[in-house]
Motif scaffolding. Structure first.
Motif, short mmCIF file in Angstrom:
data_model
loop_
_atom_site.label_atom_id
_atom_site.label_comp_id
_atom_site.label_asym_id
_atom_site.label_seq_id
_atom_site.Cartn_x
_atom_site.Cartn_y
_atom_site.Cartn_z
N LEU A 12 0.85 -1.21 0.00
CA LEU A 12 0.00 0.00 0.00
C LEU A 12 0.88 1.25 0.00
N ASN A 14 0.46 4.09 -1.18
CA ASN A 14 -0.24 5.37 -1.04
C ASN A 14 -0.80 5.58 0.37
N THR A 15 -0.38 4.74 1.33
CA THR A 15 -0.81 4.91 2.72
C THR A 15 -0.25 6.23 3.27
N PRO A 16 -1.04 7.00 4.00
CA PRO A 16 -0.52 8.25 4.58
C PRO A 16 0.63 8.00 5.55
N ASP A 17 1.65 8.86 5.48
CA ASP A 17 2.77 8.76 6.42
C ASP A 17 2.42 9.48 7.72
N PRO A 22 0.34 10.87 1.49
CA PRO A 22 0.59 9.53 0.93
C PRO A 22 2.09 9.29 0.78
N ASN A 24 4.01 7.56 -1.18
CA ASN A 24 4.63 7.72 -2.51
C ASN A 24 4.77 9.18 -2.90
N GLN A 25 3.77 9.99 -2.52
CA GLN A 25 3.86 11.41 -2.81
C GLN A 25 4.92 12.10 -1.95
#
Length: 234
Positions: A12, A14-17, A22, A24-25
């Motif tokens: 996952l 794109n899970t929020p850090d 996200p 990946n972002q």
């Protein structure tokens, strides 16, 4: 790819850090700020060791970074492979409860054969149309030169009459082409079966399995290349 690079991953990504962005972002933002891909991934994952993600990042100069979180690294079904040369580079991360042996290395060899022209004993085979399932003394898969599966033979007495989702191609099944053994199935095919047939819809995408060849001389590195491009799997 945007002006700084791209980020992909498995599980996952794109899970929020911990900052609510996200993952990946967050890595992409680090690339935009000038960090090297490996540094960006290491920093992002160090902040979130229990996040369920693995990441690969590449910047516009071609530098690649990759890694799994501490949580993902504890899994027993993870694979990682890397190839680099003066003309190409490749990184692969995966997890699969259905993988067996050095599956990541097999997939990397296959990809590397297309990137760098290296020989490989790994091939992709495809169910592209309605395919018969026949009762046999041995598990066998029959294919054409372009990797199309034309028939499945199984020693499983129940498979031929099954009308359900089942393992149509069993791990280790023999692969035959033109009356000659050319390899074994390195993955299984779980699919809908209907009384001796794989009732594949004509418009549905091809269903792949991975084959390990008897020896690389049986099939040239790009024997299936043109058909792979038609299937959109390159």
């Amino acid at each position: 790819m945007n002006k700084v690079g791209f980020v992909t991953g498995h599980r996952l990504p794109n899970t929020p850090d911990i900052h609510g962005m996200p993952l990946n972002q967050a890595v992409l933002a680090r690339l935009a700020a000038g960090e090297a891909p490996q540094d960006a991934i290491d920093a992002a994952l160090s902040e979130c060791p229990e996040i369920d993600a693995g990441l690969i990042a590449m910047d516009t100069s071609g530098r690649i970074g990759f890694g799994n979180s501490v949580r993902v690294a504890r899994r027993t079904d993870c694979g990682v492979a890397e190839r680099r040369s003066d003309v190409a580079q490749l990184v692969l991360l995966h997890n699969s409860i259905f993988s067996a042996g050095s599956f990541a290395e097999k997939l990397a060899d296959l990809a590397w054969s297309h990137l760098a022209g290296a020989p490989t004993s790994t091939r992709l085979l495809f169910v592209r149309q309605r395919t018969p399932i026949r009762l046999s003394a041995r598990d066998r898969v029959h294919v054409t030169a372009d990797g199309t599966i034309t028939a499945i033979e199984s020693a499983n007495l129940r498979l031929q009459s099954a009308h359900r989702r089942a393992t149509a191609i069993y791990l280790g099944s023999e692969i035959w082409q033109d009356g000659q053994l050319i390899g074994w199935a390195a993955t299984e095919l779980l699919a809908e079966t209907s009384e001796g047939w794989l009732p594949k819809e004509a418009e549905s995408p091809p269903m792949p399995i991975v084959m390990e060849a008897v020896r690389t001389s049986h099939i040239t590195p790009h024997a299936f290349s043109s058909r792979l491009k038609q299937d959109g799997t390159h």
